[in-house]
Motif scaffolding. Structure first.
Motif, short mmCIF file in Angstrom:
data_model
loop_
_atom_site.label_atom_id
_atom_site.label_comp_id
_atom_site.label_asym_id
_atom_site.label_seq_id
_atom_site.Cartn_x
_atom_site.Cartn_y
_atom_site.Cartn_z
N ARG A 190 0.84 -1.20 0.00
CA ARG A 190 0.00 0.00 0.00
C ARG A 190 0.87 1.24 0.00
O ARG A 190 1.62 1.49 0.95
CB ARG A 190 -0.93 0.00 1.21
CG ARG A 190 -1.84 1.22 1.25
CD ARG A 190 -3.08 0.98 2.06
NE ARG A 190 -3.86 -0.15 1.57
CZ ARG A 190 -4.57 -0.15 0.45
NH1 ARG A 190 -4.59 0.93 -0.31
NH2 ARG A 190 -5.24 -1.21 0.09
N THR A 191 0.78 2.01 -1.08
CA THR A 191 1.52 3.27 -1.18
C THR A 191 0.65 4.48 -0.85
O THR A 191 1.18 5.55 -0.54
CB THR A 191 2.10 3.42 -2.60
OG1 THR A 191 1.15 2.96 -3.56
CG2 THR A 191 3.37 2.62 -2.75
N GLY A 196 -8.04 1.86 -0.85
CA GLY A 196 -8.51 0.58 -1.39
C GLY A 196 -7.59 0.07 -2.48
O GLY A 196 -6.37 0.17 -2.39
N ALA A 197 -8.19 -0.45 -3.54
CA ALA A 197 -7.41 -1.03 -4.63
C ALA A 197 -6.61 0.02 -5.39
O ALA A 197 -5.63 -0.31 -6.06
CB ALA A 197 -8.33 -1.77 -5.60
N ARG A 198 -7.00 1.28 -5.29
CA ARG A 198 -6.34 2.34 -6.07
C ARG A 198 -5.01 2.76 -5.47
O ARG A 198 -4.24 3.48 -6.12
CB ARG A 198 -7.25 3.55 -6.19
CG ARG A 198 -8.54 3.29 -6.94
CD ARG A 198 -9.41 4.53 -7.03
NE ARG A 198 -10.66 4.27 -7.74
CZ ARG A 198 -10.80 4.33 -9.05
NH1 ARG A 198 -9.77 4.66 -9.80
NH2 ARG A 198 -11.97 4.07 -9.62
N GLY A 199 -4.71 2.35 -4.25
CA GLY A 199 -3.49 2.80 -3.60
C GLY A 199 -2.45 1.73 -3.41
O GLY A 199 -1.63 1.79 -2.48
N VAL A 200 -2.42 0.74 -4.30
CA VAL A 200 -1.51 -0.39 -4.19
C VAL A 200 -0.47 -0.32 -5.31
O VAL A 200 -0.81 -0.03 -6.46
CB VAL A 200 -2.28 -1.72 -4.27
CG1 VAL A 200 -1.32 -2.91 -4.33
CG2 VAL A 200 -3.21 -1.85 -3.07
N THR A 201 0.78 -0.59 -4.96
CA THR A 201 1.86 -0.61 -5.95
C THR A 201 2.53 -1.97 -5.94
O THR A 201 2.70 -2.59 -4.88
CB THR A 201 2.90 0.48 -5.64
OG1 THR A 201 2.25 1.76 -5.70
CG2 THR A 201 4.05 0.46 -6.64
N ALA A 202 2.89 -2.46 -7.12
CA ALA A 202 3.62 -3.72 -7.26
C ALA A 202 5.11 -3.43 -7.32
O ALA A 202 5.55 -2.54 -8.07
CB ALA A 202 3.17 -4.46 -8.52
N PHE A 248 -2.78 -2.93 -8.31
CA PHE A 248 -3.91 -3.87 -8.28
C PHE A 248 -4.22 -4.36 -9.68
O PHE A 248 -4.64 -5.51 -9.87
CB PHE A 248 -5.13 -3.19 -7.66
CG PHE A 248 -6.16 -4.17 -7.17
CD1 PHE A 248 -5.91 -4.98 -6.07
CD2 PHE A 248 -7.39 -4.28 -7.80
CE1 PHE A 248 -6.86 -5.88 -5.62
CE2 PHE A 248 -8.35 -5.18 -7.35
CZ PHE A 248 -8.07 -5.98 -6.25
N ARG A 249 -4.00 -3.52 -10.68
CA ARG A 249 -4.19 -3.95 -12.06
C ARG A 249 -3.20 -5.04 -12.43
O ARG A 249 -3.53 -5.98 -13.18
CB ARG A 249 -4.02 -2.76 -13.00
CG ARG A 249 -5.06 -1.67 -12.84
CD ARG A 249 -4.78 -0.52 -13.81
NE ARG A 249 -5.74 0.57 -13.66
CZ ARG A 249 -5.69 1.69 -14.36
NH1 ARG A 249 -4.72 1.88 -15.24
NH2 ARG A 249 -6.60 2.65 -14.17
N VAL A 250 -1.98 -4.91 -11.94
CA VAL A 250 -0.96 -5.93 -12.18
C VAL A 250 -1.40 -7.26 -11.58
O VAL A 250 -1.31 -8.31 -12.21
CB VAL A 250 0.40 -5.49 -11.59
CG1 VAL A 250 1.45 -6.59 -11.76
CG2 VAL A 250 0.87 -4.20 -12.23
#
Length: 402
Positions: A190-191, A196-202, A248-250
């Motif tokens: 979580r960045t 939610g799902a919009r604040g996640v980085t791979a 999250f898209r990844v």
């Protein structure tokens, strides 16, 4: 969607792969230690060209590999799938430098990959993950360094990455296949808080980063699964897969590809159980005749075969949809995984029942399949999650007038 059927070249290739799995992969699988990464097996998958094929295969080809290997050697199937799951985000979203460093090693079987999404409190609800990626613009040893980093050894500090933007990962991952023995991890953190799902980085995180530790877990299935602990693990913009806050898209893109192939894994196990049951009931004497001559037995075997074939068709329909870029891939992928994994559980259970006590003996094919078949109904989205995805897609389409 057109009906699916194998062409002669695919049929011949699957037959060849089944033979290779029996002759070259199964002996290595038998020598492996339960709960540990079997590196000789991974290396042999690379030698056979199967790992390289992961990066050129479409969803149908991936399903063919997984179903065929599952029939002959479930350990080889799982090793192949985990390499694909962990490395696909690098293949699909990695920078040239990331791809050049890791993908050749994955393809040859010398580097083990892992997909680190699940957490103790965020398994099925992946958007609720709490592993924190906190901005850290300080240099090691300089002002603003985190307490955890300040006690790092000189060697660890020297191993820290350098880059234009820096984060430190803090938290825990759990139920991670190949952990803690993988050479690198695709990690979702979580960045942006409360997004939610919009604040996640791979992130692509090599296993030797300071602050990254882990432990193995003893599970029902003998696969390597463990936990990962992140104690201010340093990462930079050079480690990002895709874009910040778009991780999250990844994750979902990877799962949409691999969910139908989880179904293929299940179909392969189900078919192995069907074939074992056909052979057993044809030769087993009971009540003055062969088991197959008892109508109740014959009807059960027919039901097992029927459900297996229905699951197979749905799996390859979903894979074909993915390969042609159909808009309903999430729904089809969820349906395929749900039906195939639930079907495999049913088929293997019936096979055990028809074999009797011998199937429960350690080392019997069905005893092995019985332990293997349970986990796919849970991982990469439990059956209940798949039903939720299906319902959401159905109502969305209805509201859009499709």
């Amino acid at each position: 969607m057109p009906a699916f059927s194998l062409d002669p070249a695919q049929t011949a290739w699957c037959a060849e792969l089944r033979t290779l799995a029996a002759e070259r992969l199964s002996p290595l699988a038998e020598k492996g230690e339960p709960g540990r990464v079997n590196r000789p097996l991974v290396a042999e998958l690379g030698q056979l060209g199967l790992l390289r094929r992961l990066f050129s295969a479409g969803a149908v080809d991936l399903c063919l590999m997984r179903e065929t290997l599952a029939y002959a050697c479930t350990e080889a199937e799982t090793a192949l799938a985990l390499q694909g799951l962990g490395a696909h985000p690098v293949h699909a979203h990695g920078t040239p430098a990331q791809r050049e460093r890791w993908l050749p090693r994955v393809a040859e079987g010398s580097a083990v990959a892992a997909f680190a999404l699940s957490e103790p409190g965020a398994g099925s609800d992946a958007a609720a993950l709490e592993l924190r990626a906190e901005r850290d613009t300080s240099r090691p040893g300089g002002p603003g360094e985190t307490p955890a980093a300040s006690v790092a050894s000189v060697a660890s500090v020297a191993a820290e990455p350098d880059g234009p933007a820096r984060w430190r990962l803090t938290g825990e991952k759990c139920w991670i296949s190949n952990a803690p023995e993988a050479d690198f991890y695709t990690v979702f953190a979580r960045t942006t808080p409360d997004a939610g799902a919009r604040g996640v980085t791979a992130f692509l995180v090599p296993a030797d980063r300071p602050g990254l530790t882990g432990a193995g877990l003893e599970m029902l299935s003998p696969h390597p699964i463990g936990t990962l602990d992140f104690d201010a693990v340093p990462v930079t913009a050079d480690d990002v897969l895709g874009e910040p806050d778009r991780g999250f898209r990844v994750a979902m893109g990877t799962l949409n590809l691999f969910r139908p192939s989880v179904g293929a894994f299940a179909v392969g196990m189900a078919q192995a159980a069907v074939d074992a049951t056909l052979a057993h009931t044809a030769r087993r004497d009971a009540f003055g005749s062969k088991l197959k001559d008892l109508q109740t037995v014959a009807h059960q075997v027919a039901e097992m075969a029927l459900r297996t074939e229905a699951a197979r068709l749905m799996v390859y329909a979903a894979a074909t949809a993915y390969d042609v870029g159909a808009p309903d891939v999430p729904k089809r992928a969820a349906m395929a995984k749900l039906l195939a994994t639930e079907t495999a559980q049913y088929v293997v259970d019936k096979a055990v029942q028809l074999h009797g006590a011998r199937a429960l003996r350690r080392g019997h094919l069905l005893e092995h399949l019985y332990r293997e078949v349970r986990a796919p109904r849970v991982y990469e989205g439990a059956s209940e999650v798949q039903r939720g995805i299906i319902a959401k897609e159905l109502y969305t389409n209805m509201e859009a007038g499709q």
